[in-house]
Design a protein around this motif. Sequence first.
Motif, mmCIF file in Angstrom:
data_model
loop_
_atom_site.group_PDB
_atom_site.id
_atom_site.type_symbol
_atom_site.label_atom_id
_atom_site.label_comp_id
_atom_site.label_asym_id
_atom_site.label_seq_id
_atom_site.Cartn_x
_atom_site.Cartn_y
_atom_site.Cartn_z
ATOM 1 N N VAL A 160 9.048 32.135 46.049
ATOM 2 C CA VAL A 160 8.604 33.514 46.190
ATOM 3 C C VAL A 160 8.845 34.256 44.874
ATOM 4 O O VAL A 160 9.935 34.199 44.315
ATOM 5 C CB VAL A 160 9.351 34.196 47.366
ATOM 6 N N VAL A 161 7.813 34.930 44.384
ATOM 7 C CA VAL A 161 7.883 35.606 43.075
ATOM 8 C C VAL A 161 7.634 37.092 43.302
ATOM 9 O O VAL A 161 6.630 37.477 43.909
ATOM 10 C CB VAL A 161 6.813 35.005 42.137
ATOM 11 N N GLU A 162 8.566 37.907 42.816
ATOM 12 C CA GLU A 162 8.416 39.340 43.022
ATOM 13 C C GLU A 162 7.571 39.970 41.911
ATOM 14 O O GLU A 162 7.706 39.614 40.736
ATOM 15 C CB GLU A 162 9.811 39.996 43.064
ATOM 16 N N VAL A 163 6.686 40.871 42.287
ATOM 17 C CA VAL A 163 5.903 41.641 41.296
ATOM 18 C C VAL A 163 6.696 42.911 41.029
ATOM 19 O O VAL A 163 6.918 43.703 41.931
ATOM 20 C CB VAL A 163 4.513 41.997 41.870
ATOM 21 N N LYS A 164 7.137 43.068 39.775
ATOM 22 C CA LYS A 164 7.963 44.255 39.476
ATOM 23 C C LYS A 164 7.235 45.174 38.510
ATOM 24 O O LYS A 164 6.428 44.713 37.726
ATOM 25 C CB LYS A 164 9.282 43.823 38.843
#
Length: 356
Positions: A352-356
């Motif tokens: 899971v990759v967070e968009v920041k």
Amino acid sequence: MLNIRIEKTTNPKPLPAADDPLKFGTIFTDHMFIMNYETGKGWHDARIVPYQPVVLEPSAMVFHYGQEMFEGLKAYKAADGRVLLFRPDMNAKRTNNTNKRLCIPQIPEEDFVDAVKALVKVDAAWIPTKPDTSLYIRPFIIATDPFLGVRPSDTYQFIIILSPVGPYYPEGLDPVKIWIEDDYVRAIRGGIGEAKTGGNYVASMAAQLKAHEEGYSQVLWLDGVERKYIEEVGAMNIFFKINGTVITPMLNGSILPGITRNSVIALCKEWGIPVEERRVSVDELYEAAKNGTMEEVFGTGTAAVISPVSHLRFQDHVLQVQDGGIGELSQKLYDTVSGLQRGQIEDTRGWVVEVK
Ligand code: PLP
Ligand code: COI
């Protein structure tokens, strides 16, 4: 880090109403990403601009010889407001595998992921939050040389558009009926079956119409040589649980290497369920259905997530899978995959990759 120029719209569209069913692939957000390619210059001019028509010469090569590719992934909004992507690095890798087969230039993986993140960030307000909804991300590349000879183009556009979506099948998680096609063929080994390109989907449409007319929602393809072994569904990979073992056709060159497929195999192995990637014949399915060992059938895909299958029709025979309901493993996989994607289950695998 990809340098992206951002031009925001001065005329934003209204967001879909809270009760909009978000029919798959019908609504588009305010912005799109574009980047150009030219031989000698490479990929350049990365920009996010208002969603707008693409203007091309009628002689643009994509219209004539189908030199194009696409990808599909989704963004989700977690309950705590984080914006999440699921294994976008895998879409970047598959893009480059597809590009290699289609003579389209490679895109640095990190640029692909940066472009997706930047666009999702600009249109984050469009990510729907109701259960079973998400923001579908459609990256694609088209060949744009104005030229009628057959050769790879020297110019391309890489574009990303976004679409807030509900379930891919109107059935949602309810089981779907699948038609096993023994006349038309989708792909053959050595062809373009393992590439994600429009040609594979237009090849599937005639059989899909036939299946729809018979009341089946999707086509299950057989191998193009012997027409005996199971390949995949129109927009999903396929799994069978037979006598306690999870079986899925091996990647043989004519099947799309699904990211959901890869994740499901990893989860089943972690849970101690035996998994076999191998050839599966229609005869084996018949036998398993007849002797009662066919426990579950389900498809896997970004758009479809986990999609239980209740019936398989082959020629004049209909195989019913157990009582036609949602199997225990299908439900557990659905809950786990969508729980991870939505940040409800802690990610321990770096998926899971967070968009920041
Ligand atoms: N097979 C085909 C033909 C597809 O179009 C898709 C959808 O992307 C899949 C399989 C599943 O792939 P993934 O899980 O990467 O979405
Ligand atoms: C996806 O799951 O992303 C797909 O490509 C399915 C698509 C053909 C709608």
